[in-house]
Design a protein around this motif. Sequence first.
Motif, mmCIF file in Angstrom:
data_model
loop_
_atom_site.group_PDB
_atom_site.id
_atom_site.type_symbol
_atom_site.label_atom_id
_atom_site.label_comp_id
_atom_site.label_asym_id
_atom_site.label_seq_id
_atom_site.Cartn_x
_atom_site.Cartn_y
_atom_site.Cartn_z
ATOM 1 N N ASN A 54 0.792 -1.234 0.000
ATOM 2 C CA ASN A 54 0.000 0.000 0.000
ATOM 3 C C ASN A 54 0.825 1.286 0.000
ATOM 4 O O ASN A 54 0.460 2.274 -0.619
ATOM 5 N N LYS A 124 -10.938 2.472 1.702
ATOM 6 C CA LYS A 124 -9.820 1.528 1.555
ATOM 7 C C LYS A 124 -9.999 0.456 2.628
ATOM 8 O O LYS A 124 -9.921 0.763 3.824
ATOM 9 N N ASN A 195 -11.164 0.890 -2.945
ATOM 10 C CA ASN A 195 -10.488 -0.372 -2.645
ATOM 11 C C ASN A 195 -11.232 -1.148 -1.555
ATOM 12 O O ASN A 195 -11.423 -0.647 -0.439
ATOM 13 N N GLU A 356 -5.758 -9.002 -6.816
ATOM 14 C CA GLU A 356 -4.938 -9.332 -5.651
ATOM 15 C C GLU A 356 -5.078 -10.812 -5.363
ATOM 16 O O GLU A 356 -6.180 -11.371 -5.409
HETATM 17 C C1 DGJ Z 1 -6.467 -6.313 0.671
HETATM 18 C C2 DGJ Z 1 -6.307 -4.869 0.306
HETATM 19 O O1 DGJ Z 1 -7.051 -4.582 -0.837
HETATM 20 C C3 DGJ Z 1 -4.860 -4.486 0.100
HETATM 21 O O2 DGJ Z 1 -4.776 -3.110 -0.129
HETATM 22 C C4 DGJ Z 1 -4.074 -4.907 1.306
HETATM 23 O O3 DGJ Z 1 -4.500 -4.217 2.420
HETATM 24 C C5 DGJ Z 1 -4.227 -6.408 1.449
HETATM 25 N N1 DGJ Z 1 -5.592 -6.718 1.731
HETATM 26 C C6 DGJ Z 1 -3.306 -7.099 2.441
HETATM 27 O O4 DGJ Z 1 -3.436 -6.735 3.699
#
Ligand code: DGJ
Length: 548
Positions: A54, A124, A195, A356
């Motif tokens: 991040n 976020k 996010n 992710e």
């Molecule tokens: C998911 C989030 O979208 C990311 O930005 C990061 O915080 C990850 N989790 C890992 O912790």
Amino acid sequence: MKRLFLLLAALLGLCACTELQRESPLPHLEKRGEATQLIVDDKPYLILGGELWNSTASSPAYMEREGIWDRLQATGLNTVLLPVYWELIEPEEGVFDFSMLDEAIAEARRRDMRLVLLWFGSWKNSMSCYAPGWMKRQFGTTYPLVKNREGRTLEILSPFAEVNCEQDKRAFVTLMTHLKATDAERTVVMVQVENEIGMLQSARDYSEAANKAYHEAVPQEVVDYLKERGEACRPPLYEAWRGQGCPEAGDWEELFGAGLDTEEFFMAYHFARYVEQIARAGKEVYPLPMYVNAALNSRGRKAGEYPSAGPLSHLWDLWHLAAPSIDFLAPDIYDPLFPEWVAQYDLPQNPLFIPEIKHEPCPENGARVFYAVGRHKALGFSPYAIDDVTPDVPRYALKEAYAVLRSIAPEVLSAQAAGRIHGVWFDKAHTEQVVRIGDIELCCRHDLTLGWSAEAAHPELWSETAALIIELGAGEFLVAGTGVVLTLRSYREDDTIVGIERIEELDYHDAGLPVLRRLNGDEDHQGRHLRIPFGQYGVQRLVCYTYR
Ligand code: DGJ
């Protein structure tokens, strides 16, 4: 004089024309045959990506000191997922600073890499920690926050406050305007809006505006959608509505019944509406593809106990209805059951993209990317915390996998569109899978089940493996991946033999993909199977013969 004027006009025209020529075509999503693909520079593009921690992109100096760009490049990524922080681009209200982003674009461009930007705006991971300081100081007054059931204020901007949305929208539009003006080469190919949106600690917002909306009539568009789509809706929403007798009017509880599920539906619809305003305004300025990412409810928790009401697969209809400017919802995968999660996001109007996934140094992600791309025609793959990469580790899984996929990307993308691609995936509970193509059955197994690899004696080494199979022509296939053994069988109920005519190992380190070796003898078990050993990555061309 007239001639001078004409000459000047011609010169100006030439300049404008050169200017136009320098502007690359806009990245966009396109339905091509059976796949929806990301088109970059007028060609389908496969994202072999990684997402930064991040805070990495908050400092170009830090990135340089740590050699991060070089490491990403050495790992073979073609795309980096990189946050843009509201608090840093708008440190004072109405005053913008894009220097960090400009540097990132220049670094990526220098390396022929692309970027997907992550807009860390109102939300976020449920929280609102990226709102600028000048906003935070007015949280709860000028900028309303969410309240839980007990009336306690949470540090989450309320989606029911127009003023919150307006501020976010204004900043986002300024970002998109800046991109449009500065990124003629289209280094940025896509944007994630917010996010991992979601409610935590409470299934719904209990602020005054939220309570009012909850007890008002559900918007007509929701009712119309339910009536029109009926059973085609994802089950939880449709079942709840049916359970109430399919009412055509009423508040949220009258339509779906009282309870946490209804609170989640209500919040999902309003989160989506908020996001829609931001994405639509951004696209009006600069129409890049846009998506939202979801924190998954992997442990079966109740709404409010996990980031609920986000862009989750079971809420797809509400997000799709209320946020039509969002091109797709995407899963962030941090838990087991990879095949189940990805299947939930490969929907007729929702192409799969994995922004992710937990960054495992080896070997799971190296395998998973083949399955996602082959079985689900994924647009791309991107482990989180990619800046941890150490590509100098011998046989680093992701690096090997990406090198293979880069070399066969054109074949992969055209096979996705033509529906000539398949994916197989194995773990301890799933060790075999059969792919039938015409009269030929390709029987695929985790290679450790056969005891061929030295590692087979060590059950602790067992892990996920996967491969993709592309149909090149009649009886001809491209097989790429890791830890797979493939035998051939005829589907016909007679004694037809389908045998191996030849297997060629291709050199994926060479862009022309030349033949590296003819594999036979021990390497194909004397003509009995094709094998890519566990822990190794490769691409092989298989040509079969049939004997009747
Ligand atoms: C998911 C989030 O979208 C990311 O930005 C990061 O915080 C990850 N989790 C890992 O912790």
